[in-house]
Design a protein around this motif. Sequence first.
Motif, PDB file in Angstrom:
ATOM      1  N   THR A  90       0.851  -1.177   0.000  1.00 40.73           N
ATOM      2  CA  THR A  90       0.000   0.000   0.000  1.00 40.73           C
ATOM      3  C   THR A  90       0.889   1.229   0.000  1.00 40.73           C
ATOM      4  O   THR A  90       1.864   1.289   0.729  1.00 40.73           O
ATOM      5  CB  THR A  90      -0.907   0.000   1.251  1.00 40.73           C
ATOM      6  N   SER A 141     -10.714   5.150   1.228  1.00 39.49           N
ATOM      7  CA  SER A 141      -9.965   5.211  -0.034  1.00 39.49           C
ATOM      8  C   SER A 141     -10.676   4.414  -1.104  1.00 39.49           C
ATOM      9  O   SER A 141     -11.117   3.289  -0.867  1.00 39.49           O
ATOM     10  CB  SER A 141      -8.555   4.648   0.144  1.00 39.49           C
ATOM     11  N   THR A 151      -9.630   2.792  -4.539  1.00 32.13           N
ATOM     12  CA  THR A 151      -8.350   2.452  -5.149  1.00 32.13           C
ATOM     13  C   THR A 151      -8.520   1.571  -6.379  1.00 32.13           C
ATOM     14  O   THR A 151      -9.571   0.976  -6.598  1.00 32.13           O
ATOM     15  CB  THR A 151      -7.437   1.727  -4.136  1.00 32.13           C
ATOM     16  N   CYS A 183      -4.778  -2.496  -5.249  1.00 29.97           N
ATOM     17  CA  CYS A 183      -3.989  -1.939  -4.147  1.00 29.97           C
ATOM     18  C   CYS A 183      -2.886  -1.041  -4.687  1.00 29.97           C
ATOM     19  O   CYS A 183      -1.878  -0.813  -4.034  1.00 29.97           O
ATOM     20  CB  CYS A 183      -3.424  -3.055  -3.284  1.00 29.97           C
ATOM     21  N   ASP A 185      -2.902   2.456  -7.413  1.00 33.23           N
ATOM     22  CA  ASP A 185      -3.260   3.873  -7.366  1.00 33.23           C
ATOM     23  C   ASP A 185      -4.456   4.109  -6.452  1.00 33.23           C
ATOM     24  O   ASP A 185      -5.381   3.293  -6.388  1.00 33.23           O
ATOM     25  CB  ASP A 185      -3.592   4.390  -8.759  1.00 33.23           C
ATOM     26  N   VAL A 186      -4.437   5.256  -5.755  1.00 37.28           N
ATOM     27  CA  VAL A 186      -5.548   5.700  -4.918  1.00 37.28           C
ATOM     28  C   VAL A 186      -6.241   6.813  -5.697  1.00 37.28           C
ATOM     29  O   VAL A 186      -5.694   7.903  -5.849  1.00 37.28           O
ATOM     30  CB  VAL A 186      -5.061   6.210  -3.542  1.00 37.28           C
TER      31      VAL A 186
END
Length: 170
Positions: free
Chosen positions: A14, A73, A75, A78, A80-81
């Motif tokens: 992450t 979040s 996303t 796991c 790009d956010v």
Amino acid sequence: MAELGIREELKSGTPSRKFTTSLDDCAFVSPSNDDQQLLAVPFCGSIRDGMRPGKKITIMGIVDSEPDSFDISLTCGCGDVALGLSVTFGDRQFLRNAYVSGSWGEEESAISFFPFISDQPFRIEIHCEHQRFRILVDGQPLFDFYHRVRPLEAIDTIQISGSLIITKLN
């Protein structure tokens, strides 16, 4: 409404960020139709078919009695956010940012009011529009966050952690 399913695996790695989320021990739970069922925090679930204009995610919960912070979040797996929301109670901030291609963008923090109160229920709505996410808290528009990740369908995971109890997730 966004259809959420079970997220079968959470890849390690992450992104390191200012937000306080720690999902190493993420509980994998599928929302039930029972409105009273509490969902385990930290929560990690799939957004079926990803995001698209017209899709909405609703998070209902209760703030802890002595809250520190909580994070939500959206996303791409796991990686790009696409939308990182961080609520901090000490300084009464509702921060948002995105993590794209290995780096965080410019953090946004301006809000007209702080909508969260200890021990009180809340409803956050995340509306996906063509150019932005529109965020409402308890039915009141709070801010917009313009998309930094494309295509929107790649946004397929929701992660929630921190000082809250989730009562419903649609």
